[in-house]
Design a protein around this motif. Structure first.
Motif, PDB file in Angstrom:
ATOM      1  N   THR A  94       5.926  12.829  -0.802  1.00 59.12           N
ATOM      2  CA  THR A  94       4.920  11.500  -1.246  1.00 59.12           C
ATOM      3  C   THR A  94       6.150  10.413  -0.691  1.00 59.12           C
ATOM      4  OG1 THR A  94       3.247  11.836  -3.030  1.00 59.12           O
ATOM      5  CG2 THR A  94       3.608   9.807  -2.062  1.00 59.12           C
ATOM      6  N   GLY A  95       6.788  10.713  -1.591  1.00 58.10           N
ATOM      7  CA  GLY A  95       8.251   9.923  -1.520  1.00 58.10           C
ATOM      8  C   GLY A  95       8.923   9.850  -0.374  1.00 58.10           C
ATOM      9  N   ARG A  96       8.934  11.616   1.225  1.00 61.88           N
ATOM     10  CA  ARG A  96       9.604  10.745   2.166  1.00 61.88           C
ATOM     11  C   ARG A  96       8.403  10.056   3.113  1.00 61.88           C
ATOM     12  NH1 ARG A  96       8.867  16.029   3.071  1.00 61.88           N
ATOM     13  NH2 ARG A  96      10.246  16.378   2.198  1.00 61.88           N
ATOM     14  N   HIS A  97       7.257  10.150   3.080  1.00 60.23           N
ATOM     15  CA  HIS A  97       6.242   9.581   3.972  1.00 60.23           C
ATOM     16  C   HIS A  97       6.501   7.624   3.078  1.00 60.23           C
ATOM     17  CE1 HIS A  97       4.378  12.628   5.483  1.00 60.23           C
ATOM     18  NE2 HIS A  97       3.806  12.740   4.213  1.00 60.23           N
ATOM     19  N   ALA A  98       6.674   7.149   1.934  1.00 59.77           N
ATOM     20  CA  ALA A  98       7.261   5.712   1.704  1.00 59.77           C
ATOM     21  C   ALA A  98       8.244   5.575   2.545  1.00 59.77           C
ATOM     22  CB  ALA A  98       6.675   6.362   0.515  1.00 59.77           C
ATOM     23  N   LEU A  99       9.323   6.534   2.860  1.00 58.62           N
ATOM     24  CA  LEU A  99      10.307   6.407   3.420  1.00 58.62           C
ATOM     25  C   LEU A  99      10.332   5.493   5.289  1.00 58.62           C
ATOM     26  CD1 LEU A  99      13.192   8.404   0.838  1.00 58.62           C
ATOM     27  CD2 LEU A  99      12.821   5.772   1.171  1.00 58.62           C
ATOM     28  N   GLU A 100       9.381   6.457   5.153  1.00 58.13           N
ATOM     29  CA  GLU A 100       9.425   6.428   6.745  1.00 58.13           C
ATOM     30  C   GLU A 100       8.555   5.380   7.490  1.00 58.13           C
ATOM     31  OE1 GLU A 100       6.776  10.056   8.035  1.00 58.13           O
ATOM     32  OE2 GLU A 100       8.424  10.995   7.866  1.00 58.13           O
ATOM     33  N   ASP A 101       7.653   4.714   5.952  1.00 56.60           N
ATOM     34  CA  ASP A 101       7.031   3.190   6.520  1.00 56.60           C
ATOM     35  C   ASP A 101       7.649   2.392   6.078  1.00 56.60           C
ATOM     36  OD1 ASP A 101       4.599   4.945   6.467  1.00 56.60           O
ATOM     37  OD2 ASP A 101       3.594   4.702   4.599  1.00 56.60           O
TER      38      ASP A 101
ATOM     39  N   ASP B 234       1.150  -1.114   0.110  1.00 50.06           N
ATOM     40  CA  ASP B 234      -0.172  -0.146   0.421  1.00 50.06           C
ATOM     41  C   ASP B 234       0.780   1.130  -0.190  1.00 50.06           C
ATOM     42  OD1 ASP B 234      -1.903  -1.952  -0.034  1.00 50.06           O
ATOM     43  OD2 ASP B 234      -2.355  -1.614   2.210  1.00 50.06           O
ATOM     44  N   SER B 235       2.055   1.102   0.961  1.00 55.90           N
ATOM     45  CA  SER B 235       2.507   2.959   1.459  1.00 55.90           C
ATOM     46  C   SER B 235       3.580   2.710  -0.230  1.00 55.90           C
ATOM     47  CB  SER B 235       3.241   2.436   2.185  1.00 55.90           C
ATOM     48  OG  SER B 235       4.617   3.719   2.315  1.00 55.90           O
ATOM     49  N   VAL B 236       4.306   1.842  -0.823  1.00 54.65           N
ATOM     50  CA  VAL B 236       4.975   1.969  -1.361  1.00 54.65           C
ATOM     51  C   VAL B 236       4.604   1.920  -2.919  1.00 54.65           C
ATOM     52  CG1 VAL B 236       6.877   0.938  -2.482  1.00 54.65           C
ATOM     53  CG2 VAL B 236       6.972   1.069  -0.620  1.00 54.65           C
ATOM     54  N   GLY B 237       3.297   0.916  -3.238  1.00 54.07           N
ATOM     55  CA  GLY B 237       3.203   1.286  -4.213  1.00 54.07           C
ATOM     56  C   GLY B 237       2.351   2.474  -4.655  1.00 54.07           C
ATOM     57  N   HIS B 238       1.536   3.379  -3.386  1.00 53.99           N
ATOM     58  CA  HIS B 238       0.807   4.692  -4.151  1.00 53.99           C
ATOM     59  C   HIS B 238       1.931   5.349  -4.161  1.00 53.99           C
ATOM     60  CE1 HIS B 238      -1.617   7.907  -2.395  1.00 53.99           C
ATOM     61  NE2 HIS B 238      -0.795   8.322  -2.008  1.00 53.99           N
ATOM     62  N   ALA B 239       2.952   5.480  -3.213  1.00 55.71           N
ATOM     63  CA  ALA B 239       4.415   6.599  -3.245  1.00 55.71           C
ATOM     64  C   ALA B 239       4.839   6.664  -5.064  1.00 55.71           C
ATOM     65  CB  ALA B 239       5.547   6.362  -2.603  1.00 55.71           C
ATOM     66  N   LEU B 240       4.986   5.524  -5.582  1.00 52.45           N
ATOM     67  CA  LEU B 240       5.812   5.156  -6.952  1.00 52.45           C
ATOM     68  C   LEU B 240       3.791   5.513  -8.072  1.00 52.45           C
ATOM     69  CD1 LEU B 240       7.484   1.595  -6.973  1.00 52.45           C
ATOM     70  CD2 LEU B 240       8.211   4.085  -7.127  1.00 52.45           C
ATOM     71  N   THR B 241       3.093   5.079  -7.563  1.00 51.97           N
ATOM     72  CA  THR B 241       1.898   4.977  -8.448  1.00 51.97           C
ATOM     73  C   THR B 241       1.967   7.325  -8.684  1.00 51.97           C
ATOM     74  OG1 THR B 241       0.398   3.541  -7.998  1.00 51.97           O
ATOM     75  CG2 THR B 241      -0.505   5.333  -8.825  1.00 51.97           C
TER      76      THR B 241
ATOM     77  N   ARG C 243      -4.929   2.951   5.716  1.00 53.09           N
ATOM     78  CA  ARG C 243      -4.721   1.649   4.419  1.00 53.09           C
ATOM     79  C   ARG C 243      -5.393   1.399   3.830  1.00 53.09           C
ATOM     80  NH1 ARG C 243       0.867   3.004   4.238  1.00 53.09           N
ATOM     81  NH2 ARG C 243       1.508   2.899   6.263  1.00 53.09           N
ATOM     82  N   ILE C 244      -6.725   1.524   4.116  1.00 52.54           N
ATOM     83  CA  ILE C 244      -8.064   1.161   2.923  1.00 52.54           C
ATOM     84  C   ILE C 244      -8.050   2.547   2.154  1.00 52.54           C
ATOM     85  CG2 ILE C 244      -9.955   0.933   2.684  1.00 52.54           C
ATOM     86  CD1 ILE C 244      -9.939  -1.198   5.478  1.00 52.54           C
ATOM     87  N   VAL C 245      -7.995   3.574   2.892  1.00 55.73           N
ATOM     88  CA  VAL C 245      -8.205   5.139   1.794  1.00 55.73           C
ATOM     89  C   VAL C 245      -7.038   4.978   0.944  1.00 55.73           C
ATOM     90  CG1 VAL C 245      -8.725   7.266   1.778  1.00 55.73           C
ATOM     91  CG2 VAL C 245     -10.233   6.465   3.674  1.00 55.73           C
ATOM     92  N   GLN C 246      -6.521   4.324   1.321  1.00 60.94           N
ATOM     93  CA  GLN C 246      -4.645   5.026   0.555  1.00 60.94           C
ATOM     94  C   GLN C 246      -4.781   4.042  -0.830  1.00 60.94           C
ATOM     95  OE1 GLN C 246      -0.722   3.464   1.962  1.00 60.94           O
ATOM     96  NE2 GLN C 246       0.104   5.242   1.503  1.00 60.94           N
ATOM     97  N   GLU C 247      -5.256   2.777   0.127  1.00 62.66           N
ATOM     98  CA  GLU C 247      -5.535   1.876  -1.761  1.00 62.66           C
ATOM     99  C   GLU C 247      -6.442   2.578  -2.527  1.00 62.66           C
ATOM    100  OE1 GLU C 247      -3.618  -0.536  -4.008  1.00 62.66           O
ATOM    101  OE2 GLU C 247      -3.096  -0.661  -2.816  1.00 62.66           O
ATOM    102  N   ALA C 248      -7.449   2.599  -2.203  1.00 61.59           N
ATOM    103  CA  ALA C 248      -8.644   3.386  -2.709  1.00 61.59           C
ATOM    104  C   ALA C 248      -8.347   4.504  -3.538  1.00 61.59           C
ATOM    105  CB  ALA C 248      -9.682   2.933  -2.379  1.00 61.59           C
ATOM    106  N   LEU C 249      -7.618   4.965  -3.276  1.00 59.93           N
ATOM    107  CA  LEU C 249      -6.812   6.716  -4.027  1.00 59.93           C
ATOM    108  C   LEU C 249      -6.217   5.624  -4.896  1.00 59.93           C
ATOM    109  CD1 LEU C 249      -7.540   9.220  -1.555  1.00 59.93           C
ATOM    110  CD2 LEU C 249      -8.700   9.043  -3.050  1.00 59.93           C
ATOM    111  N   THR C 250      -5.118   4.741  -4.739  1.00 63.44           N
ATOM    112  CA  THR C 250      -3.799   4.828  -5.317  1.00 63.44           C
ATOM    113  C   THR C 250      -4.765   3.517  -6.600  1.00 63.44           C
ATOM    114  OG1 THR C 250      -2.827   4.330  -3.359  1.00 63.44           O
ATOM    115  CG2 THR C 250      -1.219   3.452  -5.528  1.00 63.44           C
ATOM    116  N   ASN C 251      -5.340   3.549  -6.095  1.00 59.43           N
ATOM    117  CA  ASN C 251      -5.841   2.567  -7.795  1.00 59.43           C
ATOM    118  C   ASN C 251      -6.996   2.908  -9.072  1.00 59.43           C
ATOM    119  OD1 ASN C 251      -5.772   0.122  -6.818  1.00 59.43           O
ATOM    120  ND2 ASN C 251      -7.427  -0.498  -6.046  1.00 59.43           N
TER     121      ASN C 251
END
Length: 396
Positions: free
Chosen positions: A247-254, A212-219, A313-321
């Motif tokens: 977004t990349g900073r938050h992904a690195l934290e995760d 969820d985290s890295v996929g969201h950041a890359l997207t 995480r659910i909101v994050q994955e839905a927005l990533t999609n």
């Protein structure tokens, strides 16, 4: 008969023989105390099968004895076996102690018999060979038949063969007893199974976190970079780079937090984001071109930690999609905190090409798993000429 050479040259035959005869150390100590090795007769030797038993039972009451016996059994009864041996553990209950006592007595009795046969078979075989050579019986025993001694040459191989058969049978019996008496009890097996299940669930949770985290950041980074190049505006490019950086900073934290969980000696890492941090998800989606509107009701800070983190995480994955599959389309996000549950709903219009999100993807499966683990439910599918992800997470 063809299997006999294979039995002789198998390493496990000798290691099990060694494990058996090692048990006679206690018998030797008892014989030295009384009556002495020089005065050891048939009757005294028979008493050695009984005398040390109370001492063996007393030793079995020490928890570490079970650990020691388990290590020996695994190394000598199952040499080279990675999963067929017995796990080594201390006695955790009185049932373990009594099973250890039974194991010690069984090992001792079989060991004494093995040592007795190992000591008497070589001279017996030698006497049979000498009797055949001299034509008369040398050192006759009471159970030997009378008569000429030459035919005893035919009997000379019999004692070593019987000794080998006894060692193989006793070793196999001891190995089976080790699994039953030194192996884990039913409660221990259940506890090990529960621990393994918890570990697998934790691994699955970490996999979802990374997805969820890295996929969201890359997207977001890919979409922002593409939009900036297509726009050809210095101002928009600056905004896109800022969004990519945040977004990349938050992904690195995760990522650092997840790796910290995997490393036991790692220092404490940042806390996981919650629904109170959902605004940064909306900002990242807007920066990717989506027209996001939000409706947040209820106190987000009062939502329990596990529910709030999984909801994020659910909101994050839905927005990533949405960003990945639908593109820059209108999106509505509703987060409603009620008395008994949190309701999440992400609804987006379809792109001109009719792009949707497959209902069987890994991300949507992860959304359903998160909701199910919290005792809630989640669904995703076509809704009112668009695509909707809806989840209800109980607060209890």
């Amino acid at each position: 008969m063809l299997a006999l050479p294979r039995l002789v040259f198998r390493a496990v035959t000798f290691t099990r023989w060694l494990h058996l005869v090692m048990a006679t150390v206690l018998a030797t100590v008892c014989a030295l105390v009384h009556p002495g090795l020089a005065g050891l007769g048939t009757r005294q030797a028979a008493w050695l099968l009984v005398t040390p038993v109370p001492l063996l039972v007393a030793l079995a009451m020490v928890p570490a004895v079970r650990l020691s016996e388990g290590v020996q059994a695994r190394l000598l009864l199952f040499p080279g076996a990675h999963d067929g041996g017995t796990p080594a553990s201390r006695s955790a209950s009185w049932g373990d102690r009594w099973r250890t006592a039974l194991w010690l007595v069984l090992r001792y009795e079989l060991g004494v018999l093995t040592a007795f046969l190992s000591v008497w078979v070589p001279p017996l075989t030698w006497a049979l060979l000498r009797s055949a050579d001299r034509g008369r019986v040398l050192d006759p025993a009471p159970w030997w038949p009378a008569g000429e001694g030459r035919w005893y040459a035919l009997l000379a191989p019999l004692p070593p063969v019987l000794l080998l058969v006894f060692v193989v049978a006793a070793g196999a019996a001891l190995a089976a007893a080790a699994r039953a008496l030194l192996g884990p009890s039913a409660a221990e097996r259940l506890a090990a199974l529960e621990e393994r299940t918890e570990r697998l669930l934790e691994h699955n949770r970490l996999a979802r976190e990374l997805h969820d985290s890295v996929g969201h950041a890359l997207t977001v980074a890919v979409v922002q970079a593409g939009a900036a190049r297509a726009a050809g505006s210095a101002e928009f490019t600056e905004q896109a780079l800022a969004a990519i950086e945040e977004t990349g900073r938050h992904a690195l934290e995760d990522l650092e937090r997840v790796l910290g969980i995997l490393r036991e000696d790692a220092p404490p890492t940042a806390a996981r984001p919650t629904l109170a941090d959902a605004e940064r998800l909306l900002t990242a989606a807007r920066g990717s071109g989506a027209q996001v509107t939000s409706d947040v009701s209820g106190p987000l800070d009062s939502v329990p930690g596990p529910v709030s983190r999984e909801g994020y995480r659910i909101v994050q994955e839905a927005l990533t999609n949405v960003v990945r599959h639908a593109g820059p389309v209108p999106v509505s996000v509703r987060i409603a905190v009620g008395d008994r549950a949190v309701e999440l709903e992400i609804h987006n219009a379809l792109s001109g090409a009719g792009g949707t999100v497959s209902g069987s993807g890994g991300g949507l499966r992860g959304i359903r798993e998160r909701a199910t683990l919290l005792g809630g439910q989640a669904e995703a599918g076509a809704h009112e000429d668009g695509w909707r992800v809806r989840a209800v997470l109980p607060l209890g």
